[in-house]
Scaffold this motif. Structure first.
Motif, PDB file in Angstrom:
ATOM      1  N   GLY A 162       4.747   7.781  -0.640  1.00  9.86           N
ATOM      2  CA  GLY A 162       5.117   9.119  -0.177  1.00  9.86           C
ATOM      3  C   GLY A 162       3.904   9.985   0.025  1.00  9.86           C
ATOM      4  N   GLU A 163       4.156  11.291   0.204  1.00  8.81           N
ATOM      5  CA  GLU A 163       3.083  12.241   0.402  1.00  8.81           C
ATOM      6  C   GLU A 163       2.336  12.473  -0.915  1.00  8.81           C
ATOM      7  OE1 GLU A 163       2.095  13.669   3.264  1.00  8.81           O
ATOM      8  OE2 GLU A 163       3.571  12.395   4.288  1.00  8.81           O
ATOM      9  N   ALA A 164       1.030  12.713  -0.793  1.00 13.92           N
ATOM     10  CA  ALA A 164       0.212  12.966  -1.979  1.00 13.92           C
ATOM     11  C   ALA A 164       0.376  14.413  -2.431  1.00 13.92           C
ATOM     12  CB  ALA A 164      -1.252  12.670  -1.677  1.00 13.92           C
ATOM     13  N   THR A 165       0.606  14.617  -3.724  1.00  9.60           N
ATOM     14  CA  THR A 165       0.730  15.949  -4.318  1.00  9.60           C
ATOM     15  C   THR A 165      -0.593  16.341  -4.962  1.00  9.60           C
ATOM     16  OG1 THR A 165       3.094  15.643  -4.785  1.00  9.60           O
ATOM     17  CG2 THR A 165       1.927  17.332  -6.059  1.00  9.60           C
ATOM     18  N   LEU A 166      -1.146  17.489  -4.566  1.00  9.62           N
ATOM     19  CA  LEU A 166      -2.394  17.986  -5.150  1.00  9.62           C
ATOM     20  C   LEU A 166      -2.130  18.480  -6.562  1.00  9.62           C
ATOM     21  CD1 LEU A 166      -5.366  18.915  -4.985  1.00  9.62           C
ATOM     22  CD2 LEU A 166      -4.548  21.013  -3.893  1.00  9.62           C
TER      23      LEU A 166
ATOM     24  N   TYR B 101      -4.777  13.752  -7.145  1.00 12.15           N
ATOM     25  CA  TYR B 101      -3.501  13.771  -6.429  1.00 12.15           C
ATOM     26  C   TYR B 101      -2.591  12.734  -7.078  1.00 12.15           C
ATOM     27  CZ  TYR B 101      -5.924  16.311  -2.674  1.00 12.15           C
ATOM     28  OH  TYR B 101      -6.630  17.235  -1.945  1.00 12.15           O
ATOM     29  N   SER B 102      -1.299  12.806  -6.775  1.00 10.71           N
ATOM     30  CA  SER B 102      -0.385  11.770  -7.265  1.00 10.71           C
ATOM     31  C   SER B 102       0.661  11.461  -6.208  1.00 10.71           C
ATOM     32  CB  SER B 102       0.290  12.201  -8.572  1.00 10.71           C
ATOM     33  OG  SER B 102       1.282  13.186  -8.342  1.00 10.71           O
ATOM     34  N   VAL B 103       1.177  10.230  -6.286  1.00  7.16           N
ATOM     35  CA  VAL B 103       2.266   9.786  -5.407  1.00  7.16           C
ATOM     36  C   VAL B 103       3.263   8.993  -6.247  1.00  7.16           C
ATOM     37  CG1 VAL B 103       0.916   9.690  -3.281  1.00  7.16           C
ATOM     38  CG2 VAL B 103       0.994   7.705  -4.773  1.00  7.16           C
ATOM     39  N   PRO B 104       4.540   8.952  -5.833  1.00 10.71           N
ATOM     40  CA  PRO B 104       5.482   8.055  -6.503  1.00 10.71           C
ATOM     41  C   PRO B 104       5.079   6.610  -6.266  1.00 10.71           C
ATOM     42  CG  PRO B 104       6.614   9.678  -5.113  1.00 10.71           C
ATOM     43  CD  PRO B 104       5.173   9.743  -4.759  1.00 10.71           C
ATOM     44  N   VAL B 105       5.431   5.727  -7.182  1.00  9.26           N
ATOM     45  CA  VAL B 105       5.062   4.326  -7.031  1.00  9.26           C
ATOM     46  C   VAL B 105       5.728   3.706  -5.804  1.00  9.26           C
ATOM     47  CG1 VAL B 105       6.933   3.415  -8.475  1.00  9.26           C
ATOM     48  CG2 VAL B 105       4.747   2.177  -8.319  1.00  9.26           C
ATOM     49  N   GLU B 106       6.821   4.312  -5.326  1.00 10.53           N
ATOM     50  CA  GLU B 106       7.463   3.820  -4.107  1.00 10.53           C
ATOM     51  C   GLU B 106       6.733   4.270  -2.853  1.00 10.53           C
ATOM     52  OE1 GLU B 106       9.002   5.762  -6.344  1.00 10.53           O
ATOM     53  OE2 GLU B 106      10.170   4.268  -7.478  1.00 10.53           O
TER      54      GLU B 106
ATOM     55  N   VAL C  69       0.873  -1.177   0.000  1.00 14.01           N
ATOM     56  CA  VAL C  69       0.000   0.000   0.000  1.00 14.01           C
ATOM     57  C   VAL C  69       0.904   1.219   0.000  1.00 14.01           C
ATOM     58  CG1 VAL C  69      -1.773   1.279   1.236  1.00 14.01           C
ATOM     59  CG2 VAL C  69      -1.849  -1.224   1.197  1.00 14.01           C
ATOM     60  N   ILE C  70       0.875   1.997  -1.086  1.00 10.57           N
ATOM     61  CA  ILE C  70       1.801   3.119  -1.231  1.00 10.57           C
ATOM     62  C   ILE C  70       1.241   4.423  -0.689  1.00 10.57           C
ATOM     63  CG2 ILE C  70       2.889   2.020  -3.208  1.00 10.57           C
ATOM     64  CD1 ILE C  70       1.408   4.066  -4.985  1.00 10.57           C
ATOM     65  N   TRP C  71      -0.065   4.458  -0.448  1.00  8.07           N
ATOM     66  CA  TRP C  71      -0.692   5.656   0.136  1.00  8.07           C
ATOM     67  C   TRP C  71      -2.012   5.241   0.742  1.00  8.07           C
ATOM     68  CZ3 TRP C  71      -5.323   8.174  -0.549  1.00  8.07           C
ATOM     69  CH2 TRP C  71      -5.443   9.440   0.047  1.00  8.07           C
ATOM     70  N   GLN C  72      -2.351   5.839   1.895  1.00  6.16           N
ATOM     71  CA  GLN C  72      -3.627   5.542   2.549  1.00  6.16           C
ATOM     72  C   GLN C  72      -4.274   6.830   3.018  1.00  6.16           C
ATOM     73  OE1 GLN C  72      -3.426   2.750   5.825  1.00  6.16           O
ATOM     74  NE2 GLN C  72      -5.520   2.069   5.441  1.00  6.16           N
TER      75      GLN C  72
ATOM     76  N   SER D 287       4.443   8.117 -17.210  1.00  8.12           N
ATOM     77  CA  SER D 287       5.542   7.427 -17.883  1.00  8.12           C
ATOM     78  C   SER D 287       6.778   7.323 -17.003  1.00  8.12           C
ATOM     79  CB  SER D 287       5.896   8.165 -19.183  1.00  8.12           C
ATOM     80  OG  SER D 287       6.267   9.514 -18.902  1.00  8.12           O
ATOM     81  N   ASP D 288       6.825   8.103 -15.913  1.00  7.73           N
ATOM     82  CA  ASP D 288       8.012   8.088 -15.053  1.00  7.73           C
ATOM     83  C   ASP D 288       7.714   7.579 -13.643  1.00  7.73           C
ATOM     84  OD1 ASP D 288       6.509  10.205 -14.166  1.00  7.73           O
ATOM     85  OD2 ASP D 288       8.142  11.677 -14.196  1.00  7.73           O
ATOM     86  N   GLY D 289       6.655   6.773 -13.481  1.00  4.10           N
ATOM     87  CA  GLY D 289       6.466   6.072 -12.220  1.00  4.10           C
ATOM     88  C   GLY D 289       5.704   6.816 -11.142  1.00  4.10           C
ATOM     89  N   ARG D 290       4.745   7.633 -11.520  1.00  3.19           N
ATOM     90  CA  ARG D 290       3.838   8.220 -10.543  1.00  3.19           C
ATOM     91  C   ARG D 290       2.426   7.701 -10.806  1.00  3.19           C
ATOM     92  NH1 ARG D 290       5.924  12.325  -7.430  1.00  3.19           N
ATOM     93  NH2 ARG D 290       3.844  12.984  -6.797  1.00  3.19           N
ATOM     94  N   ILE D 291       1.616   7.673  -9.764  1.00  4.55           N
ATOM     95  CA  ILE D 291       0.239   7.208  -9.879  1.00  4.55           C
ATOM     96  C   ILE D 291      -0.684   8.318  -9.397  1.00  4.55           C
ATOM     97  CG2 ILE D 291      -1.462   5.508  -9.107  1.00  4.55           C
ATOM     98  CD1 ILE D 291       0.848   3.548  -8.724  1.00  4.55           C
TER      99      ILE D 291
END
Length: 220
Positions: A174-178, A167-172, A117-120, A150-154
């Protein structure tokens, strides 16, 4: 080279043949591809078309066309939904709703079948999932709720500030970016073919109408 559709719990298939001009030359005889233990939905081909991911009840399953085998994404409790393949076909992002906990964004590795789970969603506003409105087929099959760059964000929808934004987070993780600030809602969204941006319909800044906008996965 193949078209698939549902007939109850059975996924049907027919082969497609194209001529040198790119025109459809022939359609093979329909035949059952596989029958699931329950009614499947949200069928998604892997990028190389060798596998099909789908949702069945509260599970995510993956069917391998060459071997004719199916495996289920393991989950401790609750439900999984809305699978979306990564551009390279090595991972699937999906929504995980653990029993007694808030929903989150999960990723399963196809090779190892390990899930993280990469973000909750935190407690409070947005702890319950509010899906995008996208329904491109008008047949009850929803559009993708998660979007890979294409560079690994969801990217994903979340009501963290009371409005349904992207919002988006890196696939690894982290914090969600608005990605879509402002008063108003994002209704539907699609990734551009190069995986660089998201095009979305929104009422942000103009609640009486809808506009099309685009944004990069980093919020630029």
């Amino acid at each position: 080279s193949r078209v698939i559709w549902l007939d109850g719990r059975t996924v049907m298939s027919a082969s497609l043949t194209w001529d040198r001009n790119g025109h459809l030359a022939d359609v093979g005889s329909p035949a059952p591809l596989f029958t699931a233990a329950g009614t499947p939905s949200v069928l998604r081909f892997s990028p190389d078309a060798s596998r099909i991911a789908y949702q069945r009840s509260s599970l995510i399953e993956v069917y391998d066309i060459a071997s004719g085998t199916t495996w289920t994404v393991e989950r401790p409790s609750g439900s999984d939904a809305a699978p979306v393949w990564s551009p390279d076909g090595t991972r699937i992002a999906f929504r995980r709703d653990p029993s007694g906990e808030n929903w989150g964004v999960a990723v399963v590795d196809i090779a190892t079948r390990q899930t993280s789970v990469i973000w909750q969603a935190p407690d409070g506003v947005g702890e319950d999932y509010y899906a995008l409105d996208g329904n491109p087929t008008f047949q009850g099959q929803p559009g993708d709720q998660f979007m890979w760059s294409s560079d690994g964000r969801i990217a994903f929808p979340w009501e963290g500030d009371g409005f349904r934004h992207l919002y988006s987070v890196p696939v690894e993780g982290g914090e969600a970016t608005l990605l879509t600030p402002g008063e108003g809602e994002v209704e539907s969204a699609e990734v551009t073919l190069d995986g660089e941006r998201i095009v979305y319909s929104t009422s942000i800044g103009d609640p009486g109408r809808r506009h099309l906008s685009s944004v990069g996965f980093d919020g630029g």
